[in-house]
Design an enzyme around this catalytic site. Structure first.
Site, PDB file in Angstrom:
ATOM      1  N   GLU A  66       5.311   1.879  -3.718  1.00 30.30           N
ATOM      2  CA  GLU A  66       5.955   1.304  -4.890  1.00 30.30           C
ATOM      3  C   GLU A  66       5.055   1.703  -6.044  1.00 30.30           C
ATOM      4  O   GLU A  66       3.832   1.556  -5.950  1.00 30.30           O
ATOM      5  CB  GLU A  66       6.023  -0.221  -4.796  1.00 30.30           C
ATOM      6  CG  GLU A  66       6.736  -0.804  -6.016  1.00 30.30           C
ATOM      7  CD  GLU A  66       6.697  -2.322  -6.101  1.00 30.30           C
ATOM      8  OE1 GLU A  66       5.876  -2.958  -5.412  1.00 30.30           O
ATOM      9  OE2 GLU A  66       7.498  -2.870  -6.891  1.00 30.30           O
ATOM     10  N   ARG A  70      -3.096  -1.408   9.205  1.00 33.26           N
ATOM     11  CA  ARG A  70      -3.616  -0.833   7.966  1.00 33.26           C
ATOM     12  C   ARG A  70      -5.130  -0.669   8.084  1.00 33.26           C
ATOM     13  O   ARG A  70      -5.784  -1.322   8.880  1.00 33.26           O
ATOM     14  CB  ARG A  70      -3.271  -1.713   6.786  1.00 33.26           C
ATOM     15  CG  ARG A  70      -3.897  -3.104   6.794  1.00 33.26           C
ATOM     16  CD  ARG A  70      -3.998  -3.694   5.391  1.00 33.26           C
ATOM     17  NE  ARG A  70      -3.094  -3.104   4.437  1.00 33.26           N
ATOM     18  CZ  ARG A  70      -1.913  -3.607   4.106  1.00 33.26           C
ATOM     19  NH1 ARG A  70      -1.500  -4.716   4.634  1.00 33.26           N
ATOM     20  NH2 ARG A  70      -1.149  -3.008   3.223  1.00 33.26           N
ATOM     21  N   LYS A  78      -4.834  -5.620  -4.777  1.00 36.12           N
ATOM     22  CA  LYS A  78      -4.565  -5.197  -6.145  1.00 36.12           C
ATOM     23  C   LYS A  78      -5.111  -6.218  -7.138  1.00 36.12           C
ATOM     24  O   LYS A  78      -5.674  -5.868  -8.165  1.00 36.12           O
ATOM     25  CB  LYS A  78      -3.048  -5.060  -6.308  1.00 36.12           C
ATOM     26  CG  LYS A  78      -2.621  -4.133  -7.403  1.00 36.12           C
ATOM     27  CD  LYS A  78      -1.157  -3.762  -7.215  1.00 36.12           C
ATOM     28  CE  LYS A  78      -0.957  -2.922  -5.957  1.00 36.12           C
ATOM     29  NZ  LYS A  78       0.446  -2.754  -5.594  1.00 36.12           N
TER      30      LYS A  78
END
Length: 553
Positions: free
Chosen positions: A34, A260, A270
């Site tokens: 994204e 991950r 983030k």
RNA sequence: UGGGGUGUCGCCAAGUGGCAAGGCAGCGGGUUUUGAUCCCGCCAUUCGCAGGUUCGAAUCCUGCCACCCCAGCCA
């Protein structure tokens, strides 16, 4: 495992099996970020997995922006992500793709679901919807709007699309099962009303599809064979499959999940990265201490080393935290083989060689074992800079550098013997005086007294003053993400800037992003943005492996 | 305490019934005009725990334990 075979992992095994059994004939993967932030080391892992699999099996990998939430996204990120993927060394198949370019098809398929009685417009507020959803241990309740007629749903949804309703006032939901133990199946939302301008579609759409509804269909449109994502989406797979099964999609992609990448001494959230930038702990998103791709690049980490690291770490389904030393090892390994050597004195101390008057040009190899890196000319003269740490008036036997009355080899040049030194009023050593031992260029001293060690140096006459930024780990804790406050575990010594380092003239001329090994110190990169031949700026990429500094001597 | 996952050396990770790969880290030793590199050697009688099946189990079965993810109109 034989050295050239890719390491076995469950994804490779799966794909090989699918190919062998004819389940698929072409391997098509995708990296679907994204565009709402900068890519980091965790994304690098996903990129190497997706592009790597396509490469290994002779397939294709798409770059697709999953841009279904315009309020968080921007063109800036679309640009930076493409730059980072390219820098990592990958080329996506065809043009860059956008989920937003499938909005019309997605809308038509939503109407299809309505017509099948599988989707309905719901007027519950977000808060009410949460209550109706139930909890982890209790089933949810059907929405009072769940049994609207197909005609009514269709009319309402078309009005949603036409912009007739206010943001948040209605949603389109799939009609699945409010009592499912899997919360994702409790009538998930397909569309929400957001009259927001989209970076790609402008104001064409007042409604936007959710990830759950859009993602699988995007994959289907693109003919993705293996849709690879991270573990947290595993619970979404039944929903992914439900859409694929209930819609007239052109292909039937399947989703596979892997763990991950997490590395020690690193934060990738983030929110936390943004806090580091906003609160000034680092200079920006591409600060060399940041785990962003842009930061690693500016730090001098080669793309090939990052790729190699991702491969070495492997791909599995177990949550793990990889020791960041493994990444550093991959960087050292690559740079040891490929970086040209040069000399740089970080903390200059003047050395006067009393029996030398004329200067001369010495030719030094740029790499100890790779002749293809060539050689360079370095000026040697009576006055040289050596590192303050490489001289002591007296020292114990373990100290292998310059000591009064003892010999040391000047790297690539002669053996010298120290005789004396001058000190300032504060006791600080100003100058060291030494004697060159004749006949020691490329030879041991004729008298058989060999030097204890080798030190590096730079000519006072031709060396260039440089700014050198010494970086250390950004955090003092191995797991900074666990800390209540990331700012509290920031390493105050993560950056030390030296303004009086001296480098060989030739190194100053290097192009930005050139990495050298400054001998006996470490790997340093000419800063991508700040380095200029007349004002050199080098960043420490990673120091040389050091197995002795903790010892006395 | 519903559902979905994961547990193999300090950190990653192969292994899918036949006698525990590899990398990182660590520890010895050798070479060396970088205390680097390189080279050699050491580093899991044991695979979360407990039972069971089997000639044989990290791999199959049962039960436990631990940890991770899910209740955004984020992805």
């Amino acid at each position: 495992m034989s050295s050239n075979e890719p390491r076995s992992n469950f994804l490779r095994t799966q794909i090989q099996s699918d190919l062998d059994q004819g389940v698929v004939t072409d391997v098509v993967t995708r990296f679907p970020p994204e565009p709402n932030g900068y890519l980091h080391i965790g994304h690098a892992k996903s990129i190497t997995v997706n592009f790597g699999l396509a490469e290994q099996f002779g397939g294709r990998c798409h770059l697709r922006f999953d841009d279904t939430n315009p309020e968080k996204e921007s063109q800036e990120f679309i640009d930076s992500i493409q730059e980072d993927v390219r820098w990592l060394g990958y080329t996506w198949s065809g043009e860059v793709r956008y989920a937003s370019s499938y909005f019309e098809q997605l809308y038509q398929w939503a109407l299809y679901l309505i017509d099948q009685g599988l989707a309905y417009v719901c007027d519950l507020s977000a808060e009410q919807a949460r209550e109706y959803r139930g909890s982890l241990t209790e089933p949810g309740k059907d929405s009072p709007y769940r049994n609207r007629t197909i005609e009514e749903n269709r009319a309402l949804f078309e009005q949603m699309r036409a912009g007739a309703f206010a943001d948040g006032s209605k949603v389109l939901r799939a009609k699945i099962d409010m009592a499912s133990p899997n919360i994702n199946l409790r009538d998930p939302i397909l569309y929400r009303i957001r009259k927001a301008e989209h970076h790609q579609t402008g104001n064409a759409w007042p409604i936007y599809p959710t990830y759950d509804y859009a993602h699988g269909q995007e994959d289907a449109i693109e003919g993705i064979s293996h849709s690879i994502c991270t573990l947290e989406f595993e619970d979404h797979r039944p929903l992914y499959d439900w859409f694929i099964a209930n819609l007239p999609v052109p292909s039937k992609p399947r989703q596979f999940e892997f763990a991950r990448l997490n590395t020690s001494y690193t934060v990738t959230s983030k929110r936390k990265l943004k806090a580091l930038v906003d609160e000034g702990a680092v200079a920006g998103w591409d600060d060399p201490r940041m785990p962003t791709i842009a930061g690693l690049r500016r730090r001098g980490y080669p793309a090939a080393a990052i790729r190699h690291f991702c491969e070495e770490v492997g791909t599995s389904r177990s949550d793990s935290v990889v020791d960041v030393a493994m990444l550093e090892s991959a960087v050292r390994n690559h740079l040891n083989q490929h970086a040209a050597r040069a000399m740089c004195v970080l903390d200059p101390l003047r050395l006067v060689i009393t029996n030398v008057d004329a200067s001369e040009q010495l030719t030094l190899a740029n790499h100890p074992s790779d002749d293809s890196l060539g050689s360079r000319s370095v000026e040697f003269g009576a006055e040289l800079w050596i590192d303050r740490d490489d001289f002591r008036e007296e020292a114990n036997k373990k100290y292998k550098r310059l000591v009064i009355g003892k010999r040391v080899r000047l790297r690539g040049a002669y053996v010298i013997e120290a005789d004396a030194c001058d000190k300032g009023p504060d006791g600080r050593i100003d100058v060291v005086y030494a004697r060159l031992i004749e006949g020691t260029l490329g030879e041991d001293p004729a008298d058989g007294v060999k030097p204890k060690g080798v030190i590096h140096w730079v000519s006072c006459a031709t060396g260039k003053t440089a700014t050198v930024r010494l970086y250390d780990r950004l955090f003092t804790e191995a797991n900074p993400g666990k800390a209540e406050d990331v700012m509290a575990v920031v390493n105050p010594m993560s950056l030390r800037q030296l303004d009086t380092a001296v480098i060989e003239a030739a190194a100053a001329e290097a192009a930005p992003e050139t990495v050298f090994q400054f001998e006996r110190e470490g790997y340093f990169v000419a800063d991508r943005f700040d380095h200029r031949p007349d004002a050199p700026v080098f960043n420490l990429t990673i120091g040389l492996r050091d197995t002795w500094s903790a010892q006395d001597g």
